[in-house]
Design a protein around this motif. Structure first.
Motif, PDB file in Angstrom:
ATOM      1  N   ASN A  57       0.828  -1.207   0.000  1.00  0.00           N
ATOM      2  CA  ASN A  57       0.000   0.000   0.000  1.00  0.00           C
ATOM      3  C   ASN A  57       0.861   1.254   0.000  1.00  0.00           C
ATOM      4  O   ASN A  57       1.948   1.266   0.585  1.00  0.00           O
ATOM      5  N   GLY A  58       0.360   2.319  -0.611  1.00  0.00           N
ATOM      6  CA  GLY A  58       1.070   3.597  -0.587  1.00  0.00           C
ATOM      7  C   GLY A  58       2.456   3.491  -1.199  1.00  0.00           C
ATOM      8  O   GLY A  58       2.628   3.030  -2.329  1.00  0.00           O
ATOM      9  N   GLY A  59       3.461   3.907  -0.424  1.00  0.00           N
ATOM     10  CA  GLY A  59       4.834   3.802  -0.900  1.00  0.00           C
ATOM     11  C   GLY A  59       5.222   2.372  -1.195  1.00  0.00           C
ATOM     12  O   GLY A  59       6.007   2.096  -2.110  1.00  0.00           O
ATOM     13  N   SER A 130      -1.024  -4.405   7.625  1.00  0.00           N
ATOM     14  CA  SER A 130      -1.925  -4.050   6.522  1.00  0.00           C
ATOM     15  C   SER A 130      -2.916  -5.178   6.269  1.00  0.00           C
ATOM     16  O   SER A 130      -2.524  -6.296   5.918  1.00  0.00           O
TER      17      SER A 130
END
Length: 200
Positions: A57-59, A130
């Protein structure tokens, strides 16, 4: 009281933190052994016709795509492409699963559709918590497919679910992500060297 803002000092601080974390990683024999075992398993999987799936997720989503690009294109030298796929790139799939089943299933449902016995899943989660990466790791267990996780902050639940948990040191997400890139490049280089020897 005004706090002095110093970009130069920020850079020095960040580089020092990165160096300390990398030195700590080098001293962690168990982590290095797990890295070697994960690399050998991925090499064996490719030799057996498997594929690599990567997600975060994200980066860590960007890192997933970065790593897959190194496998499919190349890392350091010309060689045949290796099958790898980031589960973070198809917006129609991601939004459909997110809408119909919930965001925690955006990776696991894709794996349910794609995973074959010789495949490998690599999850990237700095926190180890996550939910969508955890659900993907659960699917790997259900299907008997080996999984690798890059994580930090002690590993969290992800370290318990993955077959190969690479829990890197670091007190900040940014430092952990830097070490994840070192792991990613190193695992790709290990596979390249094993499957495409320099003297071949």
């Amino acid at each position: 009281m005004t706090t002095t803002y110093s970009p130069a000092e920020t850079l020095r601080t960040n580089v020092n933190q990165s160096q300390r974390a990398k030195a700590e990683l080098l001293e962690n024999g168990a982590l290095i052994e797990t890295f070697a075992a994960a690399s050998e398993h991925l090499i064996a999987s490719y030799k057996a016709g498997g594929r690599l799936y990567v997600a975060g997720n994200g980066g860590s989503a960007a890192d997933s795509q970065h790593l897959v690009a190194e496998f499919v294109s190349k890392l350091a030298r010309d060689r045949n492409p290796l099958p790898a796929e980031a589960l973070t790139t198809d917006t129609s799939i991601l939004t459909a699963i997110g809408n119909d089943y919930g965001y925690e299933h955006v990776f696991s449902r894709q794996l349910l559709a794609k995973l074959q016995p010789n495949d490998v899943f690599l999850g990237i989660t700095t926190s180890g918590k996550s939910k969508n990466v955890l659900a993907a790791l659960e699917v790997c267990r259900q299907k008997g497919v080996k999984s690798i996780v890059f994580t930090g902050f002690g590993g969290g639940p992800a370290a318990e679910l993955a077959d190969f948990a690479l829990v890197v040191p670091g007190d900040r997400t940014s430092t952990i992500q830097e070490l994840h890139i070192v792991l990613a490049h190193s695992i790709c280089e290990s596979v390249e060297l094993a499957l495409f020897p320099m003297d071949a």
